[in-house]
Design an enzyme around this catalytic site. Structure first.
Site, mmCIF file in Angstrom:
data_model
loop_
_atom_site.group_PDB
_atom_site.id
_atom_site.type_symbol
_atom_site.label_atom_id
_atom_site.label_comp_id
_atom_site.label_asym_id
_atom_site.label_seq_id
_atom_site.Cartn_x
_atom_site.Cartn_y
_atom_site.Cartn_z
ATOM 1 N NE ARG A 287 40.300 67.330 38.969
ATOM 2 C CZ ARG A 287 41.405 66.610 39.562
ATOM 3 N NH1 ARG A 287 40.637 65.510 40.644
ATOM 4 N NH2 ARG A 287 42.291 66.938 39.299
ATOM 5 C CD GLU A 316 34.476 68.446 45.165
ATOM 6 O OE1 GLU A 316 36.041 68.624 45.855
ATOM 7 O OE2 GLU A 316 34.403 67.069 44.162
ATOM 8 C CG HIS A 335 37.952 65.290 46.433
ATOM 9 N ND1 HIS A 335 37.618 66.008 45.480
ATOM 10 C CD2 HIS A 335 38.516 64.336 46.185
ATOM 11 C CE1 HIS A 335 38.736 66.154 44.751
ATOM 12 N NE2 HIS A 335 39.304 65.212 45.211
#
Length: 599
Positions: A287, A316, A335
């Site tokens: 994370r 993000e 990601h």
């Protein structure tokens, strides 16, 4: 009289039955598969109730792309509506016709969505781990179960972590960009070998342990930090469990696999970077928020951190002008941890199975919100529920890092007969207190035992039957953690276990025992525990320190075994003392040890 027992909620047949008001029950709303209608009464006959199965299949709305295998599984049980890129208004319009909703991370399932469902929506499935985009409170209030898919992408995330370690160490991304720009800079992109280097795996859960296995295969020496990791599982892989400071100070590479919780937010910060070896390399596929990104830029510029490889970010997508993303010693990916064909199919199947099971009324092991509990039961147990969670939080904070929590014993003292006191909710809240401070898992009555088992945590229960009136459900609750070291030695009882005990007094949870010392302090705010030489003036000296630092004391209690020997002082505080205040307390000559515990 004491009777020892251990329970497994997920295999308890009685959950499927209707039980008395003094017990707990799990109830899902009735499925829309069956409708009840009343036929008009015929002459000389009573009204007739007829159960119809005209609309036999429930409807599942899939709001974001899902693997074909998962869709096929859903279609075998339900009518499936695949409608992607819905606006909030469109979603709220459709949801009243749906029994289940499946989303990924892009769809916001807000309170408005649950209100628009008119009570028909029974389950929300999140195809992935995080459930930040689902309003859990609103889901619970509207009787809707929320499930996720936490296991299917484990291998994919671990492989991506290893890929980033290898790519970073050999400057793959930078060299690729250089060659494509028409350059040939062999001397500039000399890398480092992985063989013989120490990798610290921060978070030794499913992904972390898989990274460790693969790193061992690359010839790396692997250490790990995780207060819940079973030592035997770590030994089986050939990994040494160490403290947080030891891990970050001895590692050549640090790979993050911890959840984002209040305890782990920005856990890698200026203070942490200052403890690391010069030239350390950091990988994050967990994370973004666990790293203070501004502090990481400073550490990179100073050469403390040689390189970083990041798949996740606090925001993000990150800003286009992000200094961290644009840093020449940073490798980034968007990601991609779970982005393999196999992982996407696995997630699709896992979430489809969870949603179908929930629609059938089965207990879901991956449920992340609290089930509905009869109001009268919840009202009676409410203060004990709070006490249970706080005892769990206190106990786990007393554990010294590196040893791992494996065995917990919970003792209940009550005047009620065993069949008139259902402790499942109490046990679930103790489990919640033990696990949630360092985990992203939401623990509740549905998933508590499953979650504990996943982490190698064995919880046993003992009931002490007391003489007296059964008016109150419980006299006290005691939590013991075995085979661990303690940050506060006085918390170890004569039996060699970390021991905390509490009672409810006038509706307020109180801590009444630490180790072998009797205390009495309200479990509000936070607590400072001190062991001291029992002598006059100690309460005043500690109180003066806290008052001088503008820390308000709510309760204070001293427990001792004998006068003028040793005593334990428990102090309830409204604010968290700063480091200077805690240092001043530790500098008092008669104070032998102390610990600050957050509730």
């Amino acid at each position: 009289m004491a009777a020892s027992a251990s329970y497994n909620l997920l295999s308890t047949p009685s959950l499927k039955k209707q039980i008395s008001s003094s017990s707990l029950s799990w109830r899902l709303p009735l499925s829309s598969t069956f409708r009840v209608s009343i036929a008009a009464p015929r002459p000389k006959r009573a009204a007739t109730f007829i159960v119809l199965a005209m609309d036999a299949k429930p409807t599942v709305l899939v709001a974001e792309k899902l693997g074909q295998a998962g869709l096929e599984l859903l279609k075998g049980f339900a009518n499936v509506d695949c409608s992607y890129n819905l606006s909030q208004e469109e979603l709220c319009t459709k949801i009243s016709l749906c029994d289940a909703l499946i989303v990924r991370s892009g769809t916001k399932v807000t309170r408005e969505v649950f209100e628009s469902s008119g009570g028909r929506l029974k389950v929300v499935g999140r195809a992935g781990v995080g459930i930040d985009n689902v309003d859990l409170s609103a889901a619970t209030e509207h009787g809707c179960l929320v499930v996720n898919a936490p296991t299917a992408n484990t291998v994919a995330a671990a492989e991506h972590g290893i890929a980033l370690i290898a790519a970073m160490s050999r400057n793959i991304a930078q060299a690729d960009a250089s060659v494509k720009a028409g350059k040939w800079q062999r001397n500039k992109y000399v890398g480092v070998s992985l063989v013989g280097k120490t990798l610290a795996v921060m978070g030794f859960g499913k992904v972390g342990s898989e990274v460790a296995r693969r790193a061992k295969g690359l010839g790396m020496h692997v250490i790990a930090h995780d207060p819940y990791a079973p030592a035997d599982r770590a030994r089986a892989i050939g990994v040494e469990l160490v403290s947080f400071d030891q891990a970050i100070s001895t590692a050549d590479f640090i790979s993050l696999h911890m959840p984002l919780t209040p305890a782990t937010s920005k856990i890698l910060n200026d203070e942490s970077f200052a403890k690391m070896k010069k030239g350390v390399r950091i990988v994050n596929v967990a994370r973004g928020g666990v790293i203070d990104e501004e502090a990481l830029v400073r550490a990179l510029d100073a050469g403390v951190v040689a390189q970083a490889a990041l798949d996740v970010f606090t925001e993000e997508p990150p800003p286009k002008d992000s200094k961290l993303v644009l840093h020449e010693n940073v490798t980034v990916t968007p990601h991609l941890g779970a982005s393999t064909v196999e992982a996407q199919e696995g997630v699709a199947i896992e979430i489809a199975e969870a949603v179908v099971g929930a629609l059938k009324g089965e207990l879901a092991a991956t449920a992340v919100n609290a089930p509905m509990v009869p109001a009268e039961v919840l009202s009676e147990l409410a203060p004990f529920v709070i006490l249970a969670e706080k005892l769990g939080r206190l106990a786990v904070q007393l554990v010294a890092g590196g040893s791992g929590v494996k065995s917990v014993k919970v003792t209940y003292a009550s005047s009620r007969a065993p069949d008139d006191l259902d402790t499942r909710l109490i046990r679930a809240m103790i489990t919640k207190g033990l696990i949630e401070p360092i985990s992203s898992v939401f623990v509740n009555l549905v998933n508590a035992d499953f979650t504990a088992k996943q982490r190698g945590l064995r919880i046993t229960e003992e009931r002490i039957l007391l003489d007296g009136s059964p008016e109150n459900p419980l006299e006290f609750i005691q939590v013991k953690i075995a085979n661990v070291e303690s940050k506060f030695a006085s918390a170890i009882s004569d039996s060699g276990e970390i021991t905390v005990e509490g009672r409810v007094k006038d509706g307020i949870p109180h801590l009444t025992k630490v180790g072998s010392f009797d205390v009495d302090v309200s479990l509000e705010g936070s607590i400072i525990l001190c062991r001291q030489v029992d002598q006059p003036g100690m309460i005043g000296r500690v109180g003066s320190v806290l008052g001088g630092e503008n820390v308000n004391v709510s309760f204070m209690s001293v427990g001792r075994i004998a006068p003028r020997t040793h005593a334990v002082m428990a102090i309830g505080v409204d604010e968290e003392p700063n480091k200077e205040a805690l240092k001043k307390i530790g500098d008092i000559p008669a104070i032998e040890e102390f610990v600050f515990l957050k509730l």
